[in-house]
Design an enzyme around this catalytic site. Structure first.
Site, PDB file in Angstrom:
ATOM      1  N   TRP A  10      40.668  36.472  45.699  1.00  0.00           N
ATOM      2  CA  TRP A  10      40.924  35.191  46.206  1.00  0.00           C
ATOM      3  C   TRP A  10      39.908  34.089  45.796  1.00  0.00           C
ATOM      4  O   TRP A  10      40.329  32.971  46.202  1.00  0.00           O
ATOM      5  CB  TRP A  10      40.682  35.182  47.738  1.00  0.00           C
ATOM      6  N   LYS A  11      39.292  34.392  44.819  1.00  0.00           N
ATOM      7  CA  LYS A  11      38.266  33.269  44.530  1.00  0.00           C
ATOM      8  C   LYS A  11      37.790  32.189  45.567  1.00  0.00           C
ATOM      9  O   LYS A  11      37.209  32.914  46.578  1.00  0.00           O
ATOM     10  CB  LYS A  11      39.128  32.499  43.414  1.00  0.00           C
ATOM     11  N   HIS A  95      33.473  38.567  35.983  1.00  0.00           N
ATOM     12  CA  HIS A  95      34.895  37.653  35.740  1.00  0.00           C
ATOM     13  C   HIS A  95      34.718  36.439  35.104  1.00  0.00           C
ATOM     14  O   HIS A  95      33.395  36.186  34.864  1.00  0.00           O
ATOM     15  CB  HIS A  95      35.160  37.264  37.348  1.00  0.00           C
ATOM     16  N   GLU A  97      35.313  33.462  35.008  1.00  0.00           N
ATOM     17  CA  GLU A  97      34.882  32.209  35.571  1.00  0.00           C
ATOM     18  C   GLU A  97      33.440  32.313  36.073  1.00  0.00           C
ATOM     19  O   GLU A  97      32.659  31.399  35.923  1.00  0.00           O
ATOM     20  CB  GLU A  97      35.582  31.864  37.013  1.00  0.00           C
ATOM     21  N   GLU A 167      41.350  40.500  31.334  1.00  0.00           N
ATOM     22  CA  GLU A 167      41.974  39.438  31.692  1.00  0.00           C
ATOM     23  C   GLU A 167      41.551  38.525  30.409  1.00  0.00           C
ATOM     24  O   GLU A 167      40.542  37.636  30.542  1.00  0.00           O
ATOM     25  CB  GLU A 167      41.065  38.693  33.028  1.00  0.00           C
ATOM     26  N   SER A 213      47.902  35.363  35.620  1.00  0.00           N
ATOM     27  CA  SER A 213      49.135  35.077  35.780  1.00  0.00           C
ATOM     28  C   SER A 213      50.086  36.039  36.217  1.00  0.00           C
ATOM     29  O   SER A 213      51.287  35.826  35.751  1.00  0.00           O
ATOM     30  CB  SER A 213      49.626  33.874  34.692  1.00  0.00           C
ATOM     31  N   GLY A 234      45.080  36.482  41.045  1.00  0.00           N
ATOM     32  CA  GLY A 234      44.434  35.474  41.568  1.00  0.00           C
ATOM     33  C   GLY A 234      45.539  34.734  42.325  1.00  0.00           C
ATOM     34  O   GLY A 234      45.809  35.167  43.468  1.00  0.00           O
ATOM     35  N   GLY A 235      46.021  33.565  41.634  1.00  0.00           N
ATOM     36  CA  GLY A 235      46.833  32.561  42.600  1.00  0.00           C
ATOM     37  C   GLY A 235      47.923  33.413  43.479  1.00  0.00           C
ATOM     38  O   GLY A 235      48.122  33.044  44.704  1.00  0.00           O
TER      39      GLY A 235
HETATM   40  P1  13P Z   1      45.751  34.200  38.316  1.00  0.00           P
HETATM   41  O1  13P Z   1      46.346  35.205  38.770  1.00  0.00           O
HETATM   42  O2  13P Z   1      45.523  32.986  39.200  1.00  0.00           O
HETATM   43  O3  13P Z   1      45.953  33.858  36.969  1.00  0.00           O
HETATM   44  O4  13P Z   1      44.302  34.652  38.198  1.00  0.00           O
HETATM   45  C1  13P Z   1      43.752  35.518  37.507  1.00  0.00           C
HETATM   46  C2  13P Z   1      42.442  36.281  37.738  1.00  0.00           C
HETATM   47  O5  13P Z   1      41.360  35.567  37.259  1.00  0.00           O
HETATM   48  C3  13P Z   1      42.178  37.434  38.598  1.00  0.00           C
HETATM   49  O6  13P Z   1      40.774  37.740  38.713  1.00  0.00           O
END
Ligand code: 13P
Length: 251
Positions: A10-11, A95, A97, A167, A213, A234-235
């Site tokens: 969920w970031k 991750h 990020e 990823e 994605s 993620g999204g």
């Molecule tokens: P998205 O699915 O938003 O591209 O993010 C992927 C992600 O970083 C999951 O850890």
């Protein structure tokens, strides 16, 4: 037989109230899957509330990161003990990020991985190359180096608890997903590296998730690849409808 792991990262989204609402909706729709595992990773502030709702249900709880010490004067950090305390069984580590914005290095990833294992958390170790690295033909070398460094001194027995998530950075949050073939090629490479180090049996039981994605309309094709054992989303994990469709992938 590898049980696919469908995980929502969920970031930095969802207040406590919003997290509870999403967890309730997921619980309503998830059923009792036996051939796949489902995991959500809310932000730290919502873990306790989410954990209370998830206790005894088919959905597992995970953290998005942690520090490698069990406790101490480390302002702002959260420990593996604390994650366990609120009901986490998994933790995402390394991750992109974290690596990009918070300076997590391969060495830190390795320390966190060992700490997670020592405290009974299953680490999901993320690896992946950037766009310039892929364009320069370095994707495989970068990912292999991350896998080797991240797994330093991890034993074959411990490997049974480890999940790796591939990823590609250029696919995260861009809508620009890797083709199933490109993802499969990298997953096969990761499995080969693990096999060289730990033997074929360990490599065959390792789950390798794809992230970047993943959406309801591409998940089926991705999961049809032999070495893709789930998704880190993620999204599309922020809404019950899209995450549940991903969980219910058909291949
Ligand atoms: P998205 O699915 O938003 O591209 O993010 C992927 C992600 O970083 C999951 O850890």
């Amino acid at each position: 037989m590898r049980i696919p792991l469908l995980a929502g990262n969920w970031k930095m989204y969802k207040t406590v109230g919003e997290a509870e609402e999403l967890v309730r909706a997921l619980l309503e729709g998830v059923g009792t899957p036996t051939d796949r595992e489902v995991l959500v990773c809310p932000p730290f502030t919502a873990l306790y509330a989410a954990g209370r709702l998830l206790e005894g249900t088919p959905i597992a709880l995970g953290g998005q990161d942690m520090y490698h010490e069990p406790q101490g004067a480390f302002t702002g950090a959260v420990s593996p003990l604390m994650l366990r305390d609120v009901g986490c069984t998994y933790v995402i580590i390394g991750h992109s990020e974290r690596r990009q914005y918070f300076g997590d290095t391969d060495e830190m990833v390795n320390r966190k991985l060992h700490a997670a294992l020592a405290h009974g958390l299953r680490p999901i170790m993320c690896v992946g190359e950037s766009k310039p690295q892929r364009d320069a033909g370095q994707a495989e070398d970068i990912v292999v180096a991350q896998v080797r460094a991240g797994l330093k001194d991890v034993t074959a027995t411990q490997m049974q608890q480890v999940v790796i998530a591939y990823e590609p950075i250029w696919a995260i949050g861009t809508g620009d997903t890797a083709t199933p073939q490109d993802a499969q090629a990298m997953h096969a490479t990761i499995r080969r590296v693990v096999s060289e180090h730990y033997g074929e049996e360990t490599a065959q039981s390792l789950r390798i998730q794809y992230g970047g994605s993943v959406k309801p309309d591409n998940v089926d094709d991705l999961m049809a690849q032999p070495d893709l054992d789930g998704a880190l989303v993620g999204g599309a994990s922020l809404k019950a409808e899209s995450f549940l469709r991903i969980v219910q992938f058909r291949s």
